[in-house]
Write a protein that holds these residues in place. Sequence first.
Motif, PDB file in Angstrom:
ATOM      1  N   VAL A 104      54.217  46.338 -23.310  1.00  0.00           N
ATOM      2  CA  VAL A 104      54.223  47.376 -22.278  1.00  0.00           C
ATOM      3  C   VAL A 104      54.265  48.741 -22.964  1.00  0.00           C
ATOM      4  CG1 VAL A 104      55.350  45.976 -20.495  1.00  0.00           C
ATOM      5  CG2 VAL A 104      56.740  47.332 -22.071  1.00  0.00           C
ATOM      6  N   ARG A 105      53.912  49.767 -22.216  1.00  0.00           N
ATOM      7  CA  ARG A 105      53.986  51.130 -22.757  1.00  0.00           C
ATOM      8  C   ARG A 105      55.434  51.599 -22.840  1.00  0.00           C
ATOM      9  NH1 ARG A 105      54.267  55.551 -19.591  1.00  0.00           N
ATOM     10  NH2 ARG A 105      53.397  54.397 -17.836  1.00  0.00           N
ATOM     11  N   ALA A 106      56.232  51.207 -21.842  1.00  0.00           N
ATOM     12  CA  ALA A 106      57.620  51.665 -21.801  1.00  0.00           C
ATOM     13  C   ALA A 106      58.468  50.705 -20.982  1.00  0.00           C
ATOM     14  CB  ALA A 106      57.699  53.070 -21.209  1.00  0.00           C
ATOM     15  N   PHE A 107      59.750  50.636 -21.371  1.00  0.00           N
ATOM     16  CA  PHE A 107      60.742  49.895 -20.608  1.00  0.00           C
ATOM     17  C   PHE A 107      61.727  50.884 -19.982  1.00  0.00           C
ATOM     18  CE2 PHE A 107      59.851  46.256 -23.527  1.00  0.00           C
ATOM     19  CZ  PHE A 107      59.600  45.296 -22.550  1.00  0.00           C
ATOM     20  N   GLY A 108      62.090  50.623 -18.724  1.00  0.00           N
ATOM     21  CA  GLY A 108      63.249  51.254 -18.126  1.00  0.00           C
ATOM     22  C   GLY A 108      64.319  50.179 -18.092  1.00  0.00           C
TER      23      GLY A 108
ATOM     24  N   ASP B  11      55.813  49.207 -33.625  1.00  0.00           N
ATOM     25  CA  ASP B  11      56.006  49.090 -32.179  1.00  0.00           C
ATOM     26  C   ASP B  11      56.230  50.488 -31.598  1.00  0.00           C
ATOM     27  OD1 ASP B  11      56.638  48.418 -29.572  1.00  0.00           O
ATOM     28  OD2 ASP B  11      57.908  46.722 -30.142  1.00  0.00           O
ATOM     29  N   LYS B  12      55.322  50.940 -30.766  1.00  0.00           N
ATOM     30  CA  LYS B  12      55.384  52.294 -30.207  1.00  0.00           C
ATOM     31  C   LYS B  12      55.973  52.316 -28.792  1.00  0.00           C
ATOM     32  CE  LYS B  12      53.456  53.655 -33.974  1.00  0.00           C
ATOM     33  NZ  LYS B  12      54.294  54.272 -35.019  1.00  0.00           N
ATOM     34  N   THR B  13      56.508  51.197 -28.334  1.00  0.00           N
ATOM     35  CA  THR B  13      57.092  51.123 -27.001  1.00  0.00           C
ATOM     36  C   THR B  13      58.255  52.106 -26.852  1.00  0.00           C
ATOM     37  OG1 THR B  13      56.557  48.763 -26.974  1.00  0.00           O
ATOM     38  CG2 THR B  13      58.068  49.557 -25.283  1.00  0.00           C
ATOM     39  N   LYS B  14      58.311  52.779 -25.717  1.00  0.00           N
ATOM     40  CA  LYS B  14      59.405  53.708 -25.443  1.00  0.00           C
ATOM     41  C   LYS B  14      60.443  53.025 -24.546  1.00  0.00           C
ATOM     42  CE  LYS B  14      56.815  57.954 -26.159  1.00  0.00           C
ATOM     43  NZ  LYS B  14      56.504  59.328 -25.670  1.00  0.00           N
ATOM     44  N   VAL B  15      61.693  53.429 -24.715  1.00  0.00           N
ATOM     45  CA  VAL B  15      62.802  52.800 -23.988  1.00  0.00           C
ATOM     46  C   VAL B  15      63.646  53.875 -23.308  1.00  0.00           C
ATOM     47  CG1 VAL B  15      64.851  51.349 -24.174  1.00  0.00           C
ATOM     48  CG2 VAL B  15      62.871  50.891 -25.648  1.00  0.00           C
ATOM     49  N   TYR B  16      63.911  53.666 -22.011  1.00  0.00           N
ATOM     50  CA  TYR B  16      64.736  54.584 -21.224  1.00  0.00           C
ATOM     51  C   TYR B  16      65.867  53.767 -20.612  1.00  0.00           C
ATOM     52  CZ  TYR B  16      60.493  57.402 -21.633  1.00  0.00           C
ATOM     53  OH  TYR B  16      59.401  58.087 -22.123  1.00  0.00           O
ATOM     54  N   LEU B  17      67.091  54.023 -21.083  1.00  0.00           N
ATOM     55  CA  LEU B  17      68.250  53.223 -20.676  1.00  0.00           C
ATOM     56  C   LEU B  17      69.191  54.008 -19.783  1.00  0.00           C
ATOM     57  CD1 LEU B  17      70.262  50.801 -20.956  1.00  0.00           C
ATOM     58  CD2 LEU B  17      71.082  51.909 -23.057  1.00  0.00           C
TER      59      LEU B  17
ATOM     60  N   VAL C 281      69.003  57.568 -23.604  1.00  0.00           N
ATOM     61  CA  VAL C 281      70.081  56.876 -22.904  1.00  0.00           C
ATOM     62  C   VAL C 281      70.785  57.863 -21.981  1.00  0.00           C
ATOM     63  CG1 VAL C 281      71.665  57.254 -24.850  1.00  0.00           C
ATOM     64  CG2 VAL C 281      72.178  55.494 -23.141  1.00  0.00           C
ATOM     65  N   TYR C 282      71.039  57.408 -20.756  1.00  0.00           N
ATOM     66  CA  TYR C 282      71.740  58.227 -19.761  1.00  0.00           C
ATOM     67  C   TYR C 282      72.934  57.429 -19.270  1.00  0.00           C
ATOM     68  CZ  TYR C 282      72.461  61.245 -15.669  1.00  0.00           C
ATOM     69  OH  TYR C 282      72.986  62.110 -14.737  1.00  0.00           O
TER      70      TYR C 282
ATOM     71  N   HIS D 213      65.080  59.282 -14.638  1.00  0.00           N
ATOM     72  CA  HIS D 213      65.268  58.852 -16.022  1.00  0.00           C
ATOM     73  C   HIS D 213      64.467  57.613 -16.435  1.00  0.00           C
ATOM     74  CE1 HIS D 213      68.486  61.757 -16.680  1.00  0.00           C
ATOM     75  NE2 HIS D 213      68.947  61.442 -15.473  1.00  0.00           N
ATOM     76  N   CYS D 214      63.757  56.986 -15.527  1.00  0.00           N
ATOM     77  CA  CYS D 214      62.961  55.812 -15.872  1.00  0.00           C
ATOM     78  C   CYS D 214      61.468  56.114 -15.718  1.00  0.00           C
ATOM     79  CB  CYS D 214      63.331  54.625 -14.979  1.00  0.00           C
ATOM     80  SG  CYS D 214      64.856  53.799 -15.445  1.00  0.00           S
ATOM     81  N   PRO D 215      60.600  55.371 -16.407  1.00  0.00           N
ATOM     82  CA  PRO D 215      59.161  55.571 -16.239  1.00  0.00           C
ATOM     83  C   PRO D 215      58.740  55.243 -14.810  1.00  0.00           C
ATOM     84  CG  PRO D 215      59.600  53.583 -17.511  1.00  0.00           C
ATOM     85  CD  PRO D 215      60.905  54.308 -17.390  1.00  0.00           C
ATOM     86  N   ALA D 216      57.791  55.999 -14.295  1.00  0.00           N
ATOM     87  CA  ALA D 216      57.310  55.795 -12.926  1.00  0.00           C
ATOM     88  C   ALA D 216      56.571  54.458 -12.816  1.00  0.00           C
ATOM     89  CB  ALA D 216      56.386  56.951 -12.540  1.00  0.00           C
TER      90      ALA D 216
END
Length: 298
Positions: free
Chosen positions: A170-174, A198-204, A233-234, A259-262
């Motif tokens: 995936v492109r990004a994880f929330g 691995d270029k995946t972005k992570v929003y926690l 991280v939030y 704070h998470c990917p749409a």
Amino acid sequence: MLKLPLNMTLRFSKFDLKWLPFAENVQPELLGGAVALVAVGLTAAYFYYRMKYPKGCLDPNKFKEFTLTKKTQLSHNVARFRFALDTPTSVLGLPVGKNILVRGKDSQGEEVLRSYTPITLDSEDIGYFELVVKMYPNGKMSHHFREMKEGDKLAVKGPKGRFSYKPGQVRAFGMLAGGSGITPMFQLTKAILKNPKDKTKVYLLYANVTVEDILLKEELDSFANEYPDRFKVYHVLNKPPYPWNGGVGFISKEMIQTHCPAPASDIQILRCGPPPMNKAMAAHLDALGYTSDMQFEF
């Protein structure tokens, strides 16, 4: 003296010099030396392979016992447990995203089974694995871990779990985590960030009651500082200190939106926490337009 693996020793003991096309024209002592060099080379290759691709210790069909070598109390009800594997060069054999089944006994001596996600990775942590466990006053497995002392053994089986991960899927994880639900998120985040390809972005978004309840806070803050473009991280606290620049109360629909990917076909939102939290997060995600394919609950 260099000792070959048993199967390799047997093969060389049956080696027939007639199979070397130049054997009859070479002095025996030179030929013997050449064979010895081949043996040493193959042995080195064998051990290099075993070091680079060590065999996993887990068995999916039966429990295996591992010795507790270090227990570190992180707070009044949280501890970090390190268990030795079969050898100093062994790995657990747990794919990223999977967990293990642990067997213990409650305060009445009855058998208890619970799933846990180690915070260690096969790619980095050799010879041991670690669990971070929050021990609740009336928790059945909590009693088992609370009573464990260094030298005790823990029965483990695995891998297990429905989630699978491949770099870049995936492109990004929330990530929406509560309390001890951080461990599968931590394992996945660590695997992503430690892999330069691995270029995946992570929003926690991580919810707790107080600052003292935040598990692995030091490691999470370190990730945020070291990988500012890949990990955010939030923290959300029900009882925050003053002053506090994070979220207050519970994770809300607005926090997720901020704070998470749409919603998109190439993102995924993961959640792991107490059942009431998981239910509330699912409702928020549905309302925000995240489809079932974009959601996963550990």
